[in-house]
Design a protein around this motif. Sequence first.
Motif, PDB file in Angstrom:
ATOM      1  N   TYR A   1     -47.288  53.971 -85.634  1.00 58.38           N
ATOM      2  CA  TYR A   1     -46.905  54.514 -86.936  1.00 58.38           C
ATOM      3  C   TYR A   1     -46.932  53.410 -87.996  1.00 58.38           C
ATOM      4  O   TYR A   1     -46.400  52.333 -87.815  1.00 58.38           O
ATOM      5  N   GLY A   2     -47.574  53.680 -89.109  1.00 58.19           N
ATOM      6  CA  GLY A   2     -47.633  52.748 -90.225  1.00 58.19           C
ATOM      7  C   GLY A   2     -48.683  51.663 -90.079  1.00 58.19           C
ATOM      8  O   GLY A   2     -48.735  50.755 -90.894  1.00 58.19           O
ATOM      9  N   CYS A   3     -49.507  51.738 -89.039  1.00 57.98           N
ATOM     10  CA  CYS A   3     -50.530  50.711 -88.831  1.00 57.98           C
ATOM     11  C   CYS A   3     -51.728  50.905 -89.758  1.00 57.98           C
ATOM     12  O   CYS A   3     -52.049  52.017 -90.144  1.00 57.98           O
ATOM     13  N   SER A   4     -52.368  49.815 -90.098  1.00 58.95           N
ATOM     14  CA  SER A   4     -53.629  49.809 -90.832  1.00 58.95           C
ATOM     15  C   SER A   4     -54.731  49.424 -89.853  1.00 58.95           C
ATOM     16  O   SER A   4     -54.493  48.672 -88.907  1.00 58.95           O
ATOM     17  N   ILE A   5     -55.939  49.892 -90.112  1.00 66.22           N
ATOM     18  CA  ILE A   5     -57.072  49.532 -89.264  1.00 66.22           C
ATOM     19  C   ILE A   5     -57.656  48.222 -89.765  1.00 66.22           C
ATOM     20  O   ILE A   5     -58.036  48.104 -90.921  1.00 66.22           O
ATOM     21  N   VAL A   6     -57.691  47.228 -88.892  1.00 70.15           N
ATOM     22  CA  VAL A   6     -58.347  45.967 -89.199  1.00 70.15           C
ATOM     23  C   VAL A   6     -59.846  46.186 -89.092  1.00 70.15           C
ATOM     24  O   VAL A   6     -60.612  45.870 -89.991  1.00 70.15           O
ATOM     25  N   SER A   7     -60.272  46.742 -87.944  1.00 71.10           N
ATOM     26  CA  SER A   7     -61.689  46.985 -87.683  1.00 71.10           C
ATOM     27  C   SER A   7     -61.812  47.777 -86.393  1.00 71.10           C
ATOM     28  O   SER A   7     -60.840  47.927 -85.657  1.00 71.10           O
ATOM     29  N   ASN A   8     -63.007  48.288 -86.132  1.00 73.99           N
ATOM     30  CA  ASN A   8     -63.257  48.905 -84.834  1.00 73.99           C
ATOM     31  C   ASN A   8     -64.636  48.487 -84.343  1.00 73.99           C
ATOM     32  O   ASN A   8     -65.573  48.349 -85.119  1.00 73.99           O
ATOM     33  N   ILE A   9     -64.716  48.242 -83.041  1.00 73.22           N
ATOM     34  CA  ILE A   9     -65.933  47.792 -82.387  1.00 73.22           C
ATOM     35  C   ILE A   9     -66.042  48.552 -81.067  1.00 73.22           C
ATOM     36  O   ILE A   9     -65.091  48.552 -80.277  1.00 73.22           O
ATOM     37  N   ASP A  10     -67.183  49.168 -80.818  1.00 77.75           N
ATOM     38  CA  ASP A  10     -67.448  49.829 -79.531  1.00 77.75           C
ATOM     39  C   ASP A  10     -66.342  50.798 -79.115  1.00 77.75           C
ATOM     40  O   ASP A  10     -66.003  50.903 -77.937  1.00 77.75           O
ATOM     41  N   GLY A  11     -65.747  51.492 -80.061  1.00 75.89           N
ATOM     42  CA  GLY A  11     -64.705  52.469 -79.746  1.00 75.89           C
ATOM     43  C   GLY A  11     -63.310  51.893 -79.640  1.00 75.89           C
ATOM     44  O   GLY A  11     -62.342  52.636 -79.504  1.00 75.89           O
ATOM     45  N   LEU A  12     -63.177  50.573 -79.680  1.00 69.87           N
ATOM     46  CA  LEU A  12     -61.854  49.941 -79.690  1.00 69.87           C
ATOM     47  C   LEU A  12     -61.419  49.744 -81.136  1.00 69.87           C
ATOM     48  O   LEU A  12     -62.217  49.336 -81.978  1.00 69.87           O
ATOM     49  N   HIS A  13     -60.152  50.015 -81.412  1.00 69.13           N
ATOM     50  CA  HIS A  13     -59.614  49.863 -82.766  1.00 69.13           C
ATOM     51  C   HIS A  13     -58.586  48.741 -82.766  1.00 69.13           C
ATOM     52  O   HIS A  13     -57.690  48.719 -81.927  1.00 69.13           O
ATOM     53  N   CYS A  14     -58.725  47.831 -83.712  1.00 70.94           N
ATOM     54  CA  CYS A  14     -57.726  46.784 -83.917  1.00 70.94           C
ATOM     55  C   CYS A  14     -56.841  47.257 -85.057  1.00 70.94           C
ATOM     56  O   CYS A  14     -57.326  47.545 -86.157  1.00 70.94           O
ATOM     57  N   LEU A  15     -55.542  47.362 -84.792  1.00 72.67           N
ATOM     58  CA  LEU A  15     -54.579  47.896 -85.752  1.00 72.67           C
ATOM     59  C   LEU A  15     -53.508  46.851 -86.036  1.00 72.67           C
ATOM     60  O   LEU A  15     -53.160  46.038 -85.179  1.00 72.67           O
ATOM     61  N   TYR A  16     -52.966  46.921 -87.237  1.00 74.20           N
ATOM     62  CA  TYR A  16     -51.976  45.945 -87.691  1.00 74.20           C
ATOM     63  C   TYR A  16     -50.851  46.677 -88.401  1.00 74.20           C
ATOM     64  O   TYR A  16     -51.089  47.630 -89.143  1.00 74.20           O
ATOM     65  N   ASN A  17     -49.612  46.239 -88.172  1.00 75.68           N
ATOM     66  CA  ASN A  17     -48.499  46.721 -88.986  1.00 75.68           C
ATOM     67  C   ASN A  17     -47.753  45.516 -89.543  1.00 75.68           C
ATOM     68  O   ASN A  17     -47.905  44.406 -89.044  1.00 75.68           O
ATOM     69  N   PRO A  18     -46.976  45.716 -90.592  1.00 73.65           N
ATOM     70  CA  PRO A  18     -46.384  44.575 -91.291  1.00 73.65           C
ATOM     71  C   PRO A  18     -45.243  43.853 -90.573  1.00 73.65           C
ATOM     72  O   PRO A  18     -44.624  42.992 -91.146  1.00 73.65           O
ATOM     73  N   LYS A  19     -44.959  44.111 -89.316  1.00 70.81           N
ATOM     74  CA  LYS A  19     -43.834  43.456 -88.639  1.00 70.81           C
ATOM     75  C   LYS A  19     -44.010  41.973 -88.382  1.00 70.81           C
ATOM     76  O   LYS A  19     -42.979  41.297 -88.356  1.00 70.81           O
ATOM     77  N   PRO A  20     -45.027  41.310 -88.132  1.00 66.38           N
ATOM     78  CA  PRO A  20     -46.413  41.736 -87.956  1.00 66.38           C
ATOM     79  C   PRO A  20     -46.774  41.931 -86.476  1.00 66.38           C
ATOM     80  O   PRO A  20     -46.593  41.031 -85.663  1.00 66.38           O
ATOM     81  N   ASP A  21     -47.260  43.099 -86.156  1.00 62.81           N
ATOM     82  CA  ASP A  21     -47.749  43.411 -84.820  1.00 62.81           C
ATOM     83  C   ASP A  21     -49.223  43.727 -84.922  1.00 62.81           C
ATOM     84  O   ASP A  21     -49.673  44.329 -85.901  1.00 62.81           O
ATOM     85  N   ILE A  22     -49.977  43.347 -83.893  1.00 55.94           N
ATOM     86  CA  ILE A  22     -51.390  43.698 -83.820  1.00 55.94           C
ATOM     87  C   ILE A  22     -51.613  44.392 -82.481  1.00 55.94           C
ATOM     88  O   ILE A  22     -51.077  43.960 -81.448  1.00 55.94           O
ATOM     89  N   PHE A  23     -52.382  45.472 -82.516  1.00 57.77           N
ATOM     90  CA  PHE A  23     -52.675  46.263 -81.324  1.00 57.77           C
ATOM     91  C   PHE A  23     -54.178  46.419 -81.182  1.00 57.77           C
ATOM     92  O   PHE A  23     -54.903  46.476 -82.176  1.00 57.77           O
ATOM     93  N   ILE A  24     -54.654  46.542 -79.957  1.00 62.13           N
ATOM     94  CA  ILE A  24     -56.013  47.004 -79.691  1.00 62.13           C
ATOM     95  C   ILE A  24     -55.857  48.325 -78.950  1.00 62.13           C
ATOM     96  O   ILE A  24     -55.199  48.392 -77.902  1.00 62.13           O
ATOM     97  N   TRP A  25     -56.442  49.376 -79.519  1.00 60.77           N
ATOM     98  CA  TRP A  25     -56.235  50.736 -79.030  1.00 60.77           C
ATOM     99  C   TRP A  25     -57.578  51.363 -78.698  1.00 60.77           C
ATOM    100  O   TRP A  25     -58.527  51.274 -79.484  1.00 60.77           O
TER     101      TRP A  25
END
Length: 175
Positions: free
Chosen positions: A22-46
């Motif tokens: 929730y509240g994440c922004s998309i950094v980028s996506n490559i080959d179906g993987l999405h890199c997401l960021y939220n201001p906590k700062p947390d980074i996810f690969i989904w």
Amino acid sequence: DFDCLEQATPVEIDDPLRIRLYGCSIVSNIDGLHCLYNPKPDIFIWNPATRKCRHLPDAPADFNRPFGFGGTSLCGFGYDAVNDDYKVMRIRTDDHGLAGSKVIVYGLKTHSWKRLKNIPYQFQHFGVWGMFMGGALHWITIKSGGCPSILAVDLGVENQREIPLPRLQTKNVNQ
């Protein structure tokens, strides 16, 4: 295939993943993987196809401020074909920027951050998220007192280079 989008049905993201993203922004996506960021700062690969999500470990303390908060902070996501790995890169210039910019890279295979060689100069940037092309992440930048250029950081050999912007060709109206 855009034709199949008309028949596509949205899939709701289940809890607790929905709460994490929730509240994440998309950094980028490559080959179906999405890199997401939220201001906590947390980074996810989904990976929405498998519904798996990896929360990246905390970056070193000097990188743990949100993007756009005091100094320059950049992020990018891409694929390293040399090592067959997906990587997230962060670049940070402190408020004073006298020592240049610090660079770290996260590898999905090692699930850890690694420091790279500093960028030896201070710069201004246009856009926080890097554009991935040709094995490198790219940002349009201006060195202090310099001309606009492109900062490119190769994910395979993990080095940086500056690419001059092409010169604009103008037509002479009298010809």
